[in-house]
Design an enzyme around this catalytic site. Structure first.
Site, PDB file in Angstrom:
ATOM      1  CG  ASP A 149      -1.997  -1.252   1.498  1.00 42.42           C
ATOM      2  OD1 ASP A 149      -2.688  -1.418   0.060  1.00 42.42           O
ATOM      3  OD2 ASP A 149      -2.431  -1.493   2.328  1.00 42.42           O
ATOM      4  CG  ASP A 208      -6.915  -1.807  -1.567  1.00 45.94           C
ATOM      5  OD1 ASP A 208      -6.547  -2.972  -1.572  1.00 45.94           O
ATOM      6  OD2 ASP A 208      -5.856  -1.140  -0.429  1.00 45.94           O
TER       7      ASP A 208
END
Length: 207
Positions: free
Chosen positions: A166, A180
């Site tokens: 991330d 995401d």
């Protein structure tokens, strides 16, 4: 003899032409399934185009996620975060073994199985897909699921237990990635389509 055959034995060409539609009507009456079969044949190219859109969107979402992760891991990991919009938006690489907000870090294998199941369901549903908006929504879900599943399989600490990369860090919000984002956008689009009563096969129903 030839003259007699011409007079009484050979039907007039106009009469023969007039008889052909009757035969066609008779054949159609004997085979009532012919019209639905023709409609199904006409729908197949449209369904194939929707499936092509689904996989094209999935491929694009997956490629963008994969390339972005390769770049940020090579350039940003173990370094200071980069401010994009001051404190409101930064690029900061973290490894997330769980779900959003780092929830479920001890259940990485479960999230891996869930992602794989989502991919299987989407691929199976594609066979009945005739709606362009649904094709886009499912393509986003598929591409996002594939992106994070790739991390789960190939990144440390091991196969099916890898941590997801991330790097998009908004202020007061969990760090996320492009996979995401694709999943969230696809989910929102599916909710909107469901509220409008549009099914994956293109039919519209009103509750």
């Amino acid at each position: 003899m030839a003259e007699a055959e011409r007079i009484i034995g050979t039907p007039d060409s106009s009469e023969a032409g007039a008889a052909e539609p009757d035969k066609a009507d008779e054949a159609a009456a004997q085979d009532p399934q012919e019209a639905p079969e023709q409609e199904t044949t006409a729908e197949r190219p449209r369904g194939a185009r929707r499936i092509a859109v689904l996989f094209a969107v999935a491929a694009l979402a997956y490629a963008l996620d994969l390339v972005s992760k390769l770049i940020v891991v090579a350039k940003l990991e173990h370094r200071e975060s980069i401010q994009i919009l001051g404190d409101w938006l930064q690029l900061e690489v973290i490894r997330n073994p769980g779900a959003a907000w780092g929830v479920g870090e001890a259940f990485t294998i479960i999230f891996t199985v869930i992602a794989a199941a989502v991919i299987v369901v989407i691929v199976r549903l594609a066979r009945k897909l005739y709606s362009l908006p649904w094709a886009i929504a499912l393509g986003l879900l598929l591409g996002g699921a594939l992106g994070n599943l790739t991390d789960r399989i190939f990144r440390a600490p091991g196969v099916f237990e890898g941590a997801v990369v991330d790097f998009i860090a908004p202020k007061n919000y969990p760090v996320f990635n492009l996979a995401d984002s694709a999943i969230v956008c696809g989910g929102i689009l599916i909710v909107l389509l469901s509220f409008r009563g549009i099914d994956p096969d293109g039919t519209v129903h009103k509750d």
